[in-house]
Design a protein around this motif. Structure first.
Motif, PDB file in Angstrom:
ATOM      1  N   ASP A 176      47.712  32.342  51.067  1.00 39.70           N
ATOM      2  CA  ASP A 176      48.267  32.959  49.855  1.00 39.70           C
ATOM      3  C   ASP A 176      49.755  33.262  50.053  1.00 39.70           C
ATOM      4  OD1 ASP A 176      48.521  34.058  47.383  1.00 39.70           O
ATOM      5  OD2 ASP A 176      47.684  36.003  47.929  1.00 39.70           O
ATOM      6  N   HIS A 247      49.586  36.255  57.879  1.00 40.88           N
ATOM      7  CA  HIS A 247      48.320  35.969  57.213  1.00 40.88           C
ATOM      8  C   HIS A 247      47.230  35.501  58.176  1.00 40.88           C
ATOM      9  CE1 HIS A 247      50.635  36.064  53.441  1.00 40.88           C
ATOM     10  NE2 HIS A 247      49.462  36.192  52.835  1.00 40.88           N
ATOM     11  N   TYR A 295      48.841  24.574  44.839  1.00 34.24           N
ATOM     12  CA  TYR A 295      49.055  25.980  45.197  1.00 34.24           C
ATOM     13  C   TYR A 295      48.406  26.898  44.162  1.00 34.24           C
ATOM     14  CZ  TYR A 295      51.253  30.498  45.807  1.00 34.24           C
ATOM     15  OH  TYR A 295      51.459  31.843  45.960  1.00 34.24           O
ATOM     16  N   ARG A 300      46.321  30.536  45.614  1.00 33.65           N
ATOM     17  CA  ARG A 300      46.480  31.887  45.078  1.00 33.65           C
ATOM     18  C   ARG A 300      45.162  32.663  45.161  1.00 33.65           C
ATOM     19  NH1 ARG A 300      48.745  31.640  39.214  1.00 33.65           N
ATOM     20  NH2 ARG A 300      48.541  33.890  39.471  1.00 33.65           N
ATOM     21  N   HIS A 301      45.243  33.899  45.595  1.00 34.72           N
ATOM     22  CA  HIS A 301      44.081  34.780  45.665  1.00 34.72           C
ATOM     23  C   HIS A 301      44.184  35.764  44.496  1.00 34.72           C
ATOM     24  CE1 HIS A 301      44.331  33.166  49.749  1.00 34.72           C
ATOM     25  NE2 HIS A 301      43.041  33.449  49.866  1.00 34.72           N
ATOM     26  N   LYS A 311      41.634  39.703  50.339  1.00 30.69           N
ATOM     27  CA  LYS A 311      41.954  38.879  49.178  1.00 30.69           C
ATOM     28  C   LYS A 311      40.912  37.776  49.012  1.00 30.69           C
ATOM     29  CE  LYS A 311      46.949  39.622  49.386  1.00 30.69           C
ATOM     30  NZ  LYS A 311      48.290  38.968  49.497  1.00 30.69           N
ATOM     31  N   ARG A 313      39.673  34.277  46.536  1.00 24.55           N
ATOM     32  CA  ARG A 313      40.072  33.283  45.539  1.00 24.55           C
ATOM     33  C   ARG A 313      39.187  33.350  44.296  1.00 24.55           C
ATOM     34  NH1 ARG A 313      40.960  28.010  49.519  1.00 24.55           N
ATOM     35  NH2 ARG A 313      42.717  28.871  50.689  1.00 24.55           N
TER      36      ARG A 313
END
Length: 326
Positions: A176, A247, A295, A300-301, A311, A313
């Motif tokens: 993310d 991350h 992306y 993206r979460h 986080k 998805r």
């Protein structure tokens, strides 16, 4: 005299000083009529060949033969070898030479100097500047073709193995963070711009090659954009590395960074070569759409686990704590 009048007088004096300091007499350049014929020839040669007397080169060839006098059929046994530094001592034009009318006198030191045809010299030297030598290394066509084949094979195999392990990979199983994707896009754009300058602005690129600068504001627009993109790659690269380490854990971070480096290498080789055949522009548009789409869709979460705060998805069972999120 009252204080108001004194203040007005001081203001007038201060304003007069400011106006006087703003006067510009213009640059002190010599009058063209005062230059000698040799100086005019030197300026003319510099504008077309981008170097002149006192310019420094480094020998890249194994050896370069030098002659005592220009336009001699047989060379003496005077050679300069790879790694030695030369300075341009003199330049002569000899129209009778059908091979190359320009002869250059170069000197390694007081005892080692001689004449050589410009075409032969330029094939075996590069400017004595680290930026120019860096450009030389990455402009070698044979090197690019070899790297293209080698990198594509290695990266394809590496990505296949990482995908089998369900490891994090840019564009496929991304984290993310938009920085890795942005880094890949910047390298693709820079490679396309680099190849475009070589095709459509060869003379400006050649001048930049002989007189490189890392200041984008001191260069023509297209060269300035290219240098600015290089600086952007460095800045975004540092940000991407920091985000990856934040991350992912140690082993996953190393695998991800290795995959990211491989994808960036493929981007550089593919776009710098394909742009020379005009295919790179279409590939760049397709690649930008693909990278942004991947992306948005996969990296993206959008959700956060209600129990551990990780986080997610999509809604469902949290892979970190096992809690069902609905």
């Amino acid at each position: 005299m009252c204080m108001r009048q004194i203040r007005k007088l001081l203001y007038l004096i201060f304003s007069a000083c400011l106006l006087a300091s703003c006067y510009n007499q213009g640059p002190q350049t010599p009058d063209a009529w005062d230059l000698t014929e040799k100086q005019l020839d030197s300026i003319s040669f510099f504008t077309t060949h981008h170097y002149t007397q006192n310019y420094n080169f480094v020998v890249n060839a194994e050896s370069l033969p030098l002659s005592d006098e220009p336009f001699e059929m047989a060379f003496d046994t005077l050679y300069v070898v790879k790694g030695e530094r030369l300075v341009v001592a003199d330049i002569k034009t000899i129209p009778a030479d059908s091979i190359d009318s320009v002869w250059v006198k170069v000197a390694r030191d007081q005892m080692t100097q001689g004449w050589i045809r410009e075409s032969e010299m330029l094939e075996g030297v590069s400017p004595d500047d680290p930026i120019s030598q860096f450009i030389d290394f990455f402009s070698d066509t044979h090197l690019l073709v070899f790297l293209a084949f080698l990198i594509i094979v290695i990266v394809a195999y590496g990505l296949y193995r990482l995908n089998k392990r369900n490891a994090y990979i840019v564009h496929f199983n991304d984290i993310d963070s938009f920085y890795p994707t942005l880094l890949c896009l910047l390298i693709a754009v820079s490679a396309t711009l680099y190849a475009s300058i070589q095709m459509f602005g060869a003379e400006t690129w050649r001048h930049f090659y002989y007189h490189p600068s890392l200041n984008p504001f001191a260069l023509p627009l297209h060269l300035g954009l290219f240098v600015a993109s290089v600086w952007a790659i460095i800045i975004v690269g540092v940000a991407a590395m920091d985000d990856v380490i934040r991350h992912l854990s140690g082993g996953d971070a190393i695998l991800y960074l290795g995959g990211l480096a491989g994808v960036c290498a493929v981007d550089y080789v593919v776009f710098s070569v394909s742009t020379l055949y005009y295919i790179g522009y279409l590939l760049l548009i397709a690649y930008v759409i693909f990278a942004v789409y991947r992306y948005i869709l996969y990296a993206r979460h959008r959700y956060v686990c209600g129990n551990c705060g990780a986080k997610l998805r999509k809604k469902g069972i949290c892979p970190h704590c096992g809690t069902m999120n609905t």
